[in-house]
Design an enzyme around this catalytic site. Structure first.
Site, PDB file in Angstrom:
ATOM      1  N   LYS A  25      -5.652  -9.043 -10.479  1.00 19.49           N
ATOM      2  CA  LYS A  25      -6.451  -7.950 -11.179  1.00 19.49           C
ATOM      3  C   LYS A  25      -5.589  -7.070 -12.072  1.00 19.49           C
ATOM      4  O   LYS A  25      -6.141  -6.825 -13.044  1.00 19.49           O
ATOM      5  CB  LYS A  25      -6.802  -7.033  -9.851  1.00 19.49           C
ATOM      6  CG  LYS A  25      -7.517  -5.968 -10.074  1.00 19.49           C
ATOM      7  CD  LYS A  25      -8.432  -5.398  -8.936  1.00 19.49           C
ATOM      8  CE  LYS A  25      -7.727  -4.715  -7.588  1.00 19.49           C
ATOM      9  NZ  LYS A  25      -7.420  -3.469  -8.076  1.00 19.49           N
ATOM     10  N   SER A  26      -4.381  -6.963 -11.794  1.00 17.19           N
ATOM     11  CA  SER A  26      -3.648  -6.382 -12.629  1.00 17.19           C
ATOM     12  C   SER A  26      -3.560  -6.905 -14.039  1.00 17.19           C
ATOM     13  O   SER A  26      -3.642  -6.389 -14.921  1.00 17.19           O
ATOM     14  CB  SER A  26      -2.267  -6.104 -12.275  1.00 17.19           C
ATOM     15  OG  SER A  26      -2.106  -5.319 -11.018  1.00 17.19           O
ATOM     16  N   ARG A  30      -5.188  -6.204 -17.948  1.00 16.81           N
ATOM     17  CA  ARG A  30      -4.142  -6.048 -19.085  1.00 16.81           C
ATOM     18  C   ARG A  30      -4.668  -7.002 -20.338  1.00 16.81           C
ATOM     19  O   ARG A  30      -4.545  -6.986 -21.250  1.00 16.81           O
ATOM     20  CB  ARG A  30      -2.737  -6.243 -18.537  1.00 16.81           C
ATOM     21  CG  ARG A  30      -2.115  -5.176 -17.997  1.00 16.81           C
ATOM     22  CD  ARG A  30      -1.092  -5.468 -16.953  1.00 16.81           C
ATOM     23  NE  ARG A  30      -0.446  -4.246 -16.580  1.00 16.81           N
ATOM     24  CZ  ARG A  30      -0.836  -3.552 -15.423  1.00 16.81           C
ATOM     25  NH1 ARG A  30      -2.025  -3.830 -14.741  1.00 16.81           N
ATOM     26  NH2 ARG A  30      -0.206  -2.692 -14.814  1.00 16.81           N
ATOM     27  N   GLY A  98      -8.371   2.711 -10.335  1.00 13.07           N
ATOM     28  CA  GLY A  98      -7.177   3.533 -10.762  1.00 13.07           C
ATOM     29  C   GLY A  98      -6.441   2.691 -11.999  1.00 13.07           C
ATOM     30  O   GLY A  98      -6.012   3.636 -13.039  1.00 13.07           O
ATOM     31  N   GLN A 174       1.329   1.832 -12.768  1.00 12.34           N
ATOM     32  CA  GLN A 174       0.097   2.309 -13.656  1.00 12.34           C
ATOM     33  C   GLN A 174       0.828   3.326 -14.498  1.00 12.34           C
ATOM     34  O   GLN A 174       0.258   3.778 -15.751  1.00 12.34           O
ATOM     35  CB  GLN A 174      -0.795   2.836 -12.675  1.00 12.34           C
ATOM     36  CG  GLN A 174      -1.737   1.798 -11.921  1.00 12.34           C
ATOM     37  CD  GLN A 174      -2.582   2.152 -10.902  1.00 12.34           C
ATOM     38  OE1 GLN A 174      -2.738   3.760 -10.800  1.00 12.34           O
ATOM     39  NE2 GLN A 174      -3.394   1.418 -10.393  1.00 12.34           N
ATOM     40  N   ASP A 320       0.389  -3.190  -2.418  1.00 12.62           N
ATOM     41  CA  ASP A 320      -1.117  -3.107  -2.094  1.00 12.62           C
ATOM     42  C   ASP A 320      -1.292  -4.103  -0.769  1.00 12.62           C
ATOM     43  O   ASP A 320      -2.430  -4.246  -0.500  1.00 12.62           O
ATOM     44  CB  ASP A 320      -1.921  -4.185  -3.149  1.00 12.62           C
ATOM     45  CG  ASP A 320      -1.893  -3.146  -4.479  1.00 12.62           C
ATOM     46  OD1 ASP A 320      -1.762  -1.894  -4.221  1.00 12.62           O
ATOM     47  OD2 ASP A 320      -1.850  -3.644  -5.401  1.00 12.62           O
ATOM     48  N   ARG A 351      -4.234   5.013   3.112  1.00 13.51           N
ATOM     49  CA  ARG A 351      -4.134   3.733   3.733  1.00 13.51           C
ATOM     50  C   ARG A 351      -3.275   3.900   5.248  1.00 13.51           C
ATOM     51  O   ARG A 351      -3.389   2.939   5.939  1.00 13.51           O
ATOM     52  CB  ARG A 351      -3.631   2.388   2.938  1.00 13.51           C
ATOM     53  CG  ARG A 351      -4.600   2.137   1.818  1.00 13.51           C
ATOM     54  CD  ARG A 351      -4.135   0.842   1.140  1.00 13.51           C
ATOM     55  NE  ARG A 351      -5.234   0.369   0.269  1.00 13.51           N
ATOM     56  CZ  ARG A 351      -5.289  -0.245  -0.924  1.00 13.51           C
ATOM     57  NH1 ARG A 351      -3.871  -0.447  -1.482  1.00 13.51           N
ATOM     58  NH2 ARG A 351      -6.332  -0.457  -1.466  1.00 13.51           N
ATOM     59  N   ARG A 392      -9.299  -3.386   0.554  1.00 15.76           N
ATOM     60  CA  ARG A 392      -8.160  -4.178   0.960  1.00 15.76           C
ATOM     61  C   ARG A 392      -8.185  -3.623   2.757  1.00 15.76           C
ATOM     62  O   ARG A 392      -7.798  -4.419   3.641  1.00 15.76           O
ATOM     63  CB  ARG A 392      -6.866  -3.648   0.546  1.00 15.76           C
ATOM     64  CG  ARG A 392      -6.666  -4.109  -0.825  1.00 15.76           C
ATOM     65  CD  ARG A 392      -5.337  -4.279  -1.191  1.00 15.76           C
ATOM     66  NE  ARG A 392      -5.379  -4.415  -2.724  1.00 15.76           N
ATOM     67  CZ  ARG A 392      -5.570  -5.413  -3.632  1.00 15.76           C
ATOM     68  NH1 ARG A 392      -5.835  -6.376  -2.858  1.00 15.76           N
ATOM     69  NH2 ARG A 392      -5.823  -5.100  -5.083  1.00 15.76           N
TER      70      ARG A 392
HETATM   71  C1  S3P Z   1      -1.285  -1.600 -10.152  1.00 10.82           C
HETATM   72  C2  S3P Z   1      -0.241  -0.865 -10.022  1.00 10.82           C
HETATM   73  C3  S3P Z   1      -0.244  -0.428  -8.435  1.00 10.82           C
HETATM   74  C4  S3P Z   1      -1.105  -1.142  -7.540  1.00 10.82           C
HETATM   75  C5  S3P Z   1      -2.384  -1.239  -8.303  1.00 10.82           C
HETATM   76  C6  S3P Z   1      -2.264  -1.935  -9.406  1.00 10.82           C
HETATM   77  C7  S3P Z   1      -1.334  -2.004 -11.863  1.00 10.82           C
HETATM   78  O1  S3P Z   1      -0.282   1.261  -8.498  1.00 10.82           O
HETATM   79  O2  S3P Z   1      -1.205  -0.368  -6.349  1.00 10.82           O
HETATM   80  O3  S3P Z   1      -3.339  -1.878  -7.345  1.00 10.82           O
HETATM   81  O4  S3P Z   1      -2.196  -2.987 -12.127  1.00 10.82           O
HETATM   82  O5  S3P Z   1      -0.438  -1.545 -12.403  1.00 10.82           O
HETATM   83  P1  S3P Z   1       0.440   2.077  -8.657  1.00 10.82           P
HETATM   84  O6  S3P Z   1       1.303   2.070 -10.129  1.00 10.82           O
HETATM   85  O7  S3P Z   1       0.015   3.295  -8.527  1.00 10.82           O
HETATM   86  O8  S3P Z   1       1.659   1.937  -7.581  1.00 10.82           O
END
Ligand code: S3P
Length: 440
Positions: A25-26, A30, A98, A174, A320, A351, A392
């Site tokens: 996903k990350s 990007r 987020g 993030q 996560d 969570r 999750r």
């Molecule tokens: C992510 C960073 C994490 C993670 C989120 C994805 C990212 O969050 O929990 O699912 O893609 O940069 P945080 O930066 O709030 O820890």
């Protein structure tokens, strides 16, 4: 009328066979962001076709980027260059994501147009000051609600941002990525120092797109002096999705499972380390590098687990995966204690509370603490739990069914589609007795 999805899990079973879980996903987020800002055409393979990453994709289409696909995880992005985004006609709706909101806030702060970022109920309750405050120091103009939440009204300040040297109070990829994206539009150097290592996909992908980023220890720096050159991206499977099956196979006697092509970036492999400390039998096979990211096949067979004190340095590396690690702890012999994980309280749901509530309903002795949880391993019973719209949580309680002694019903599972739409079919194919019902 919104539909609600309920998962019904019959107890028992084991996980067997092999699978490739969906794309990371990350990295999928990007790939859209950097591919859009690049000069030239970027082809992406392995893109996660789930709601969160699709929200990012739609946002860039709304800003005038032509993106073909996704078809079977393949995309073609016609990059518009660093200064080529166009003003969106409407608010950018980012759903539950987020990552989309926090990264975009940094990117959009330095554009020549204004924008508004909105999200669903969960995202609209999540803290955004962690990005708006450092961005304000850079000269950004972002208006949030009084509580510091979305919607975010961003007045583009092209040419008026200045770099900062920021020591992050929390370990957040993030926040780091948000500031790096803003730094691509700021005068001078933007540096971010992290208190503990967090996922570095932004830095790796920027490098893959030939954009200069400097890493010195725990500090990463960027300037506006650079351009992104289109580069093809092969997104590996998401270790955060693989984690459900790593735990499932570890707790269900008779399991023997291979997960192919999983991203094993060292900033993401805390789940493997924690499970191994608990006694799990996980082999990392065929290690290779794909597009600047390490990838491997993971072979996991059942092994009795024991409770541990989870080392705090592993927390950001498994951030996560704690919902499903709590399930592992509930099946382990003895006590498992998590500390230093207060960030879990501000994820898609709280969570710590939501997992403790659900585990208690299933008869597990799970005591929430401010920054973690203490779980006495033993047996898992049946019952009805609520996921609170957190993907999750829904998948973690499904996996708990493998060791439960009675059926588990999980309400409010529609958001599994944000990260892993194939979960229920794949879980069924591998050996979990899960039935999904839609209720209007
Ligand atoms: C992510 C960073 C994490 C993670 C989120 C994805 C990212 O969050 O929990 O699912 O893609 O940069 P945080 O930066 O709030 O820890």
């Amino acid at each position: 009328m919104s539909k609600s999805i309920t998962f019904y899990v019959q107890p028992g079973g084991k996980l067997q066979g092999e699978a490739r879980v969906p794309g990371d996903k990350s990295m999928s987020h990007r790939s859209i962001m950097l591919g859009s800002l690049a000069e030239g055409v970027t082809h992406v393979k392995g893109f996660l076709e789930a709601e969160d990453a699709l929200a990012t994709l739609q946002a860039f289409r709304d800003m005038g980027v032509e993106i073909e696909g996704p078809v079977n995880g393949e995309l073609t992005i016609h990059g518009v260059g660093k200064h080529g985004l166009k003003a969106p006609k409407n608010d950018l709706y980012l759903g539950n994501s987020g990552t989309s909101m926090r990264l975009l806030s940094g990117l959009l702060a330095g554009q020549s147009f204004n924008s508004v970022l909105t999200g669903d109920k969960s995202l609209s309750g999540r803290p955004m000051k962690r990005v708006t405050e450092p961005l304000a120091t850079m000269g950004a103009n972002i208006k949030a609600t009084e509580k510091g939440t979305a919607p975010l009204h961003i007045t583009g300040r092209a040419g008026q941002l200045t770099g900062i040297d920021y020591a992050m109070p929390i370990a957040s990829a993030q926040v780091k990525s948000c500031l790096l994206l803003a730094g691509m539009y700021a005068q001078g150097v933007t540096s971010v120092t992290e208190p503990a290592p967090t996922r570095d996909h932004t830095e790796r992908m920027l490098t893959g797109f030939s954009y200069p980023v400097k890493q010195e220890g725990n500090k990463v720096s960027i300037t506006a002096e650079g351009r992104l050159t289109a580069a093809d991206i092969d997104v590996p499977s998401d270790i955060s999705s693989a984690a459900f099956f790593l735990v499932g196979a570890s707790i269900a006697p008779g399991s023997d499972l291979t997960l192919r092509h999983v991203g094993i970036n060292p900033t993401r492999t805390g789940v493997i380390d924690i499970l191994r400390l608990m006694g799990a039998n996980i082999e990392v096979l065929n290690e290779r590098t794909v597009g600047g990211e390490p990838v491997a096949d993971l072979h996991v067979v059942y092994s009795p687990l024991k409770g541990i004190d989870i080392p705090e340095h592993l927390v950001p590396l498994a951030i996560d995966e704690f919902p499903v690690l709590f399930v592992a702890a509930a099946c382990a012999e003895g006590q498992t204690r998590l500390t230093g994980a207060e960030e879990l309280r501000v994820k898609e749901s709280d969570r710590i509370q939501v997992m403790a509530d659900g585990l208690q309903i299933l008869g597990v002795d799970a005591q929430p603490t401010e920054d973690g949880m203490v779980i006495q391993g033993g047996s898992i019973g049946g019952g009805e739990v609520i996921s609170h719209g957190d993907h999750r949580i829904a998948m973690s309680f499904s996996i708990a069914g493998l060791r439960a002694n009675a059926p588990i019903t999980i309400h409010d599972c529609e958001n599994v589609n944000t990260s892993f739409p194939e979960f229920r079919d794949l879980a069924k194919r591998l050996g979990l007795d899960l039935v999904c019902k839609e209720e209007v």
